[in-house]
Design a protein around this motif. Structure first.
Motif, PDB file in Angstrom:
ATOM      1  N   ILE A 161     -16.606  -5.349 -19.813  1.00 17.81           N
ATOM      2  CA  ILE A 161     -16.745  -4.971 -21.228  1.00 17.81           C
ATOM      3  C   ILE A 161     -16.033  -6.027 -22.062  1.00 17.81           C
ATOM      4  N   VAL A 162     -16.707  -6.481 -23.127  1.00 23.49           N
ATOM      5  CA  VAL A 162     -16.119  -7.502 -24.005  1.00 23.49           C
ATOM      6  C   VAL A 162     -15.997  -6.904 -25.406  1.00 23.49           C
ATOM      7  N   SER A 163     -14.771  -6.757 -25.875  1.00 22.20           N
ATOM      8  CA  SER A 163     -14.534  -6.178 -27.201  1.00 22.20           C
ATOM      9  C   SER A 163     -14.800  -7.231 -28.281  1.00 22.20           C
ATOM     10  N   ASN A 164     -14.890  -6.762 -29.533  1.00 14.82           N
ATOM     11  CA  ASN A 164     -15.034  -7.712 -30.643  1.00 14.82           C
ATOM     12  C   ASN A 164     -13.837  -8.666 -30.695  1.00 14.82           C
ATOM     13  N   ALA A 165     -12.654  -8.137 -30.425  1.00 13.13           N
ATOM     14  CA  ALA A 165     -11.454  -8.978 -30.465  1.00 13.13           C
ATOM     15  C   ALA A 165     -11.568 -10.099 -29.428  1.00 13.13           C
ATOM     16  N   GLU A 166     -12.127  -9.774 -28.255  1.00 14.74           N
ATOM     17  CA  GLU A 166     -12.308 -10.814 -27.227  1.00 14.74           C
ATOM     18  C   GLU A 166     -13.369 -11.833 -27.662  1.00 14.74           C
ATOM     19  N   MET A 167     -14.420 -11.358 -28.363  1.00 15.18           N
ATOM     20  CA  MET A 167     -15.420 -12.305 -28.895  1.00 15.18           C
ATOM     21  C   MET A 167     -14.745 -13.257 -29.885  1.00 15.18           C
ATOM     22  N   ALA A 168     -13.799 -12.718 -30.662  1.00 14.05           N
ATOM     23  CA  ALA A 168     -13.124 -13.525 -31.683  1.00 14.05           C
ATOM     24  C   ALA A 168     -12.235 -14.611 -31.067  1.00 14.05           C
ATOM     25  N   GLU A 169     -11.884 -14.444 -29.777  1.00 17.65           N
ATOM     26  CA  GLU A 169     -11.120 -15.501 -29.090  1.00 17.65           C
ATOM     27  C   GLU A 169     -12.046 -16.655 -28.712  1.00 17.65           C
ATOM     28  N   ARG A 170     -13.346 -16.334 -28.638  1.00 15.56           N
ATOM     29  CA  ARG A 170     -14.330 -17.307 -28.140  1.00 15.56           C
ATOM     30  C   ARG A 170     -15.076 -17.989 -29.282  1.00 15.56           C
ATOM     31  N   VAL A 171     -15.374 -17.236 -30.349  1.00 20.03           N
ATOM     32  CA  VAL A 171     -16.100 -17.798 -31.496  1.00 20.03           C
ATOM     33  C   VAL A 171     -15.387 -17.432 -32.796  1.00 20.03           C
ATOM     34  N   ASP A 172     -15.748 -18.146 -33.877  1.00 15.51           N
ATOM     35  CA  ASP A 172     -15.089 -17.946 -35.168  1.00 15.51           C
ATOM     36  C   ASP A 172     -15.635 -16.676 -35.829  1.00 15.51           C
ATOM     37  N   THR A 173     -15.077 -15.524 -35.432  1.00 11.57           N
ATOM     38  CA  THR A 173     -15.522 -14.252 -35.994  1.00 11.57           C
ATOM     39  C   THR A 173     -14.342 -13.292 -35.995  1.00 11.57           C
ATOM     40  N   SER A 174     -14.582 -12.053 -36.408  1.00 14.83           N
ATOM     41  CA  SER A 174     -13.498 -11.060 -36.392  1.00 14.83           C
ATOM     42  C   SER A 174     -14.076  -9.692 -36.096  1.00 14.83           C
ATOM     43  N   ASP A 175     -13.223  -8.823 -35.566  1.00 13.30           N
ATOM     44  CA  ASP A 175     -13.633  -7.439 -35.296  1.00 13.30           C
ATOM     45  C   ASP A 175     -14.133  -6.808 -36.594  1.00 13.30           C
ATOM     46  N   GLU A 176     -13.431  -7.087 -37.684  1.00 17.08           N
ATOM     47  CA  GLU A 176     -13.775  -6.493 -38.978  1.00 17.08           C
ATOM     48  C   GLU A 176     -15.202  -6.889 -39.407  1.00 17.08           C
ATOM     49  N   TRP A 177     -15.533  -8.204 -39.297  1.00 15.90           N
ATOM     50  CA  TRP A 177     -16.861  -8.674 -39.727  1.00 15.90           C
ATOM     51  C   TRP A 177     -17.952  -8.018 -38.885  1.00 15.90           C
ATOM     52  N   ILE A 178     -17.743  -8.007 -37.569  1.00 15.57           N
ATOM     53  CA  ILE A 178     -18.792  -7.478 -36.679  1.00 15.57           C
ATOM     54  C   ILE A 178     -18.972  -5.972 -36.919  1.00 15.57           C
ATOM     55  N   TYR A 225     -29.033 -10.721 -21.852  1.00 15.90           N
ATOM     56  CA  TYR A 225     -29.065 -11.621 -23.013  1.00 15.90           C
ATOM     57  C   TYR A 225     -27.892 -12.598 -23.037  1.00 15.90           C
ATOM     58  N   SER A 226     -26.797 -12.236 -22.350  1.00 13.88           N
ATOM     59  CA  SER A 226     -25.644 -13.149 -22.348  1.00 13.88           C
ATOM     60  C   SER A 226     -26.039 -14.523 -21.800  1.00 13.88           C
ATOM     61  N   ARG A 227     -27.114 -14.560 -20.993  1.00 11.39           N
ATOM     62  CA  ARG A 227     -27.553 -15.845 -20.419  1.00 11.39           C
ATOM     63  C   ARG A 227     -28.339 -16.696 -21.418  1.00 11.39           C
ATOM     64  N   ILE A 228     -28.849 -16.089 -22.516  1.00 16.00           N
ATOM     65  CA  ILE A 228     -29.636 -16.874 -23.489  1.00 16.00           C
ATOM     66  C   ILE A 228     -28.951 -16.938 -24.853  1.00 16.00           C
ATOM     67  N   LEU A 229     -27.720 -16.426 -24.939  1.00  9.69           N
ATOM     68  CA  LEU A 229     -27.035 -16.485 -26.230  1.00  9.69           C
ATOM     69  C   LEU A 229     -26.462 -17.870 -26.457  1.00  9.69           C
ATOM     70  N   ASN A 230     -26.512 -18.293 -27.713  1.00 10.22           N
ATOM     71  CA  ASN A 230     -25.907 -19.558 -28.111  1.00 10.22           C
ATOM     72  C   ASN A 230     -24.518 -19.233 -28.661  1.00 10.22           C
ATOM     73  N   PHE A 231     -23.487 -19.521 -27.862  1.00  5.68           N
ATOM     74  CA  PHE A 231     -22.132 -19.147 -28.270  1.00  5.68           C
ATOM     75  C   PHE A 231     -21.561 -20.081 -29.346  1.00  5.68           C
ATOM     76  N   ALA A 232     -22.384 -21.045 -29.779  1.00  6.47           N
ATOM     77  CA  ALA A 232     -21.999 -21.859 -30.934  1.00  6.47           C
ATOM     78  C   ALA A 232     -22.575 -21.255 -32.225  1.00  6.47           C
ATOM     79  N   ASP A 233     -23.385 -20.202 -32.100  1.00  7.40           N
ATOM     80  CA  ASP A 233     -23.992 -19.559 -33.274  1.00  7.40           C
ATOM     81  C   ASP A 233     -23.393 -18.163 -33.434  1.00  7.40           C
ATOM     82  N   ARG A 234     -22.382 -18.066 -34.294  1.00  2.00           N
ATOM     83  CA  ARG A 234     -21.684 -16.781 -34.443  1.00  2.00           C
ATOM     84  C   ARG A 234     -22.570 -15.712 -35.083  1.00  2.00           C
ATOM     85  N   GLY A 235     -23.629 -16.154 -35.740  1.00  8.04           N
ATOM     86  CA  GLY A 235     -24.535 -15.199 -36.396  1.00  8.04           C
ATOM     87  C   GLY A 235     -25.406 -14.422 -35.421  1.00  8.04           C
ATOM     88  N   THR A 236     -25.508 -14.892 -34.169  1.00  6.19           N
ATOM     89  CA  THR A 236     -26.327 -14.160 -33.179  1.00  6.19           C
ATOM     90  C   THR A 236     -25.525 -13.710 -31.952  1.00  6.19           C
TER      91      THR A 236
END
Ligand code: COA
Length: 326
Positions: free
Chosen positions: A22-39, A148-159
């Motif tokens: 399981i990957v929380s929003n906070a963990e996503m924020a460690e990987r890309v420029d985002t925040s739990d609040e925005w998501i 989908y994790s295999r086709i996500l672009n982790f440089a695109d925070r919008g997707t």
């Protein structure tokens, strides 16, 4: 005089599989420029599951199918067909459905995949329902399985923050039932091939380059989603002489809380009658509806005899609905 019976595709079993990680929003924020609040604010998503190496589309689909067979009390040898919806198959061919067949030991079935992005499960129900009513099989597995994790672009925070992995499966059985008995009452499928450029994967094994990444114009998808999904729901209601008040549960594709709420508002459906799991799973594409449906059946919200409306929209654009009595 005995009541006239009609052959319907009845939901006999349901199963799911979610990856261990399981990957929380906070963990996503460690990987890309985002925040739990925005998501959370923009999508309602709080976490998603991401598959490990062994958790392939076929592996997850098989696990979900085992659950569907177990709850239906059907042995794999009695399955007539396996229809698997995915955008992230293990291989270009053989189909993932055939891999699932092998792993299940469903030796009397035939299997094939369908590509309809996030509407894939609804498309699968539409195909299976027609085949069951036509007598081409007695028991059909309809599976949605996605990595989908295999086709996500982790440089695109919008997707990359929007999607997750998982699988869900139902076993549909042909039964002769009374007019007010259980089964799929209608399916409606649509696509618009002039909108292929607002949500797509920029590559495939048939392309000169390489398998690609998911690309999306989020605002355009959002704009079309609320309108098309509301029209799909109205189409299903009209075809069955029903109004929104008659529907016990709406189980929408779980893309985004704001889209789900927007459709609910347009139809005047109270939030208490809409099943939402996007907070836990994010958008698992073809797997999202069976995952949500299973949760609401297993926790006792959805009960026998109730009317349940499923709707989805995805890349294509594709969209559609399925109405069933439990
Ligand atoms: N974290 C933080 N900021 C982000 C972000 C993220 N993960 N993703 C985008 N942003 C930023 C953008 O860069 C932009 O910043 P700017 O104003 O400084 O340029 C801002 O947030 C607004 O971006 P925008 O894309 O206009 O946001 P939005 O309000 O349209 O919300 C979506 C984006 C994706 C949530 C929304 O469009 C949506 O839900 N679309 C439907 C998507 C969907 O469900 N698709 C699947 C259908 S099956």
């Amino acid at each position: 005089m005995s009541e006239r019976l009609r052959r319907r595709a009845v939901l006999a079993g349901i199963g799911t599989y979610l990856p261990e990680k399981i990957v929380s929003n906070a963990e996503m924020a460690e990987r890309v420029d985002t925040s739990d609040e925005w998501i959370t604010e923009r999508t309602g998503i709080r976490q998603r599951h991401f598959a490990g190496r062994h958790e392939t589309c076929a592996f997850m689909g098989t696990e979900a199918a085992r659950g569907a067979l177990a709850t239906a009390g059907i042995v794999p040898e009695n399955v007539g067909a396996i229809i698997l919806a995915t955008s992230t198959p293990d291989q270009a061919f053989p189909s993932t459905a055939v891999h699932v067949q092998g792993m299940l030991g469903a030796k009397n079935a035939f299997g094939f995949d369908i590509s309809a992005a996030c509407s894939g499960f609804i498309y699968g129900l539409g195909i299976a329902e027609a085949m069951l009513r036509a007598g081409q099989a007695n028991h059909i597995l309809v599976i949605g399985s996605e990595v989908y994790s295999r086709i996500l672009n982790f440089a695109d925070r919008g997707t990359c923050v929007l999607f997750g992995d998982g699988a869900g499966a139902v076993l549909l059985s042909a039964r002769d039932v009374a007019e007010d008995g259980p089964g799929i009452l209608s399916t409606h499928l649509h696509s618009d091939g002039t909108l292929t450029d607002i949500l797509y994967v920029d590559g495939a094994v048939g392309q000169p380059d390489k398998p690609g990444h998911l690309v999306m114009n989020g605002r355009e998808v959002f704009r079309h989603a609320v309108t098309l999904l509301a029209s799909a729901v109205n189409e299903a209601l009209a075809a069955n002489d029903l109004t929104a008040k008659d529907i016990d549960w709406l189980v929408p594709h779980q893309a985004n809380r704001r889209i789900i709420d927007g459709v609910g508002r347009k139809l005047g459906l109270p939030q208490e009658r809409v099943v939402v799991t996007v907070d836990q799973h994010a958008n698992t594409s073809a797997a999202s509806i069976p995952l949500a449906l299973a949760q609401a059946i297993n926790d006792g919200r959805i009960k026998p005899g109730q009317l349940v409306l499923l709707e989805a929209l995805g890349g294509g654009l594709t969209w559609g609905s399925a109405l069933l009595r439990m």
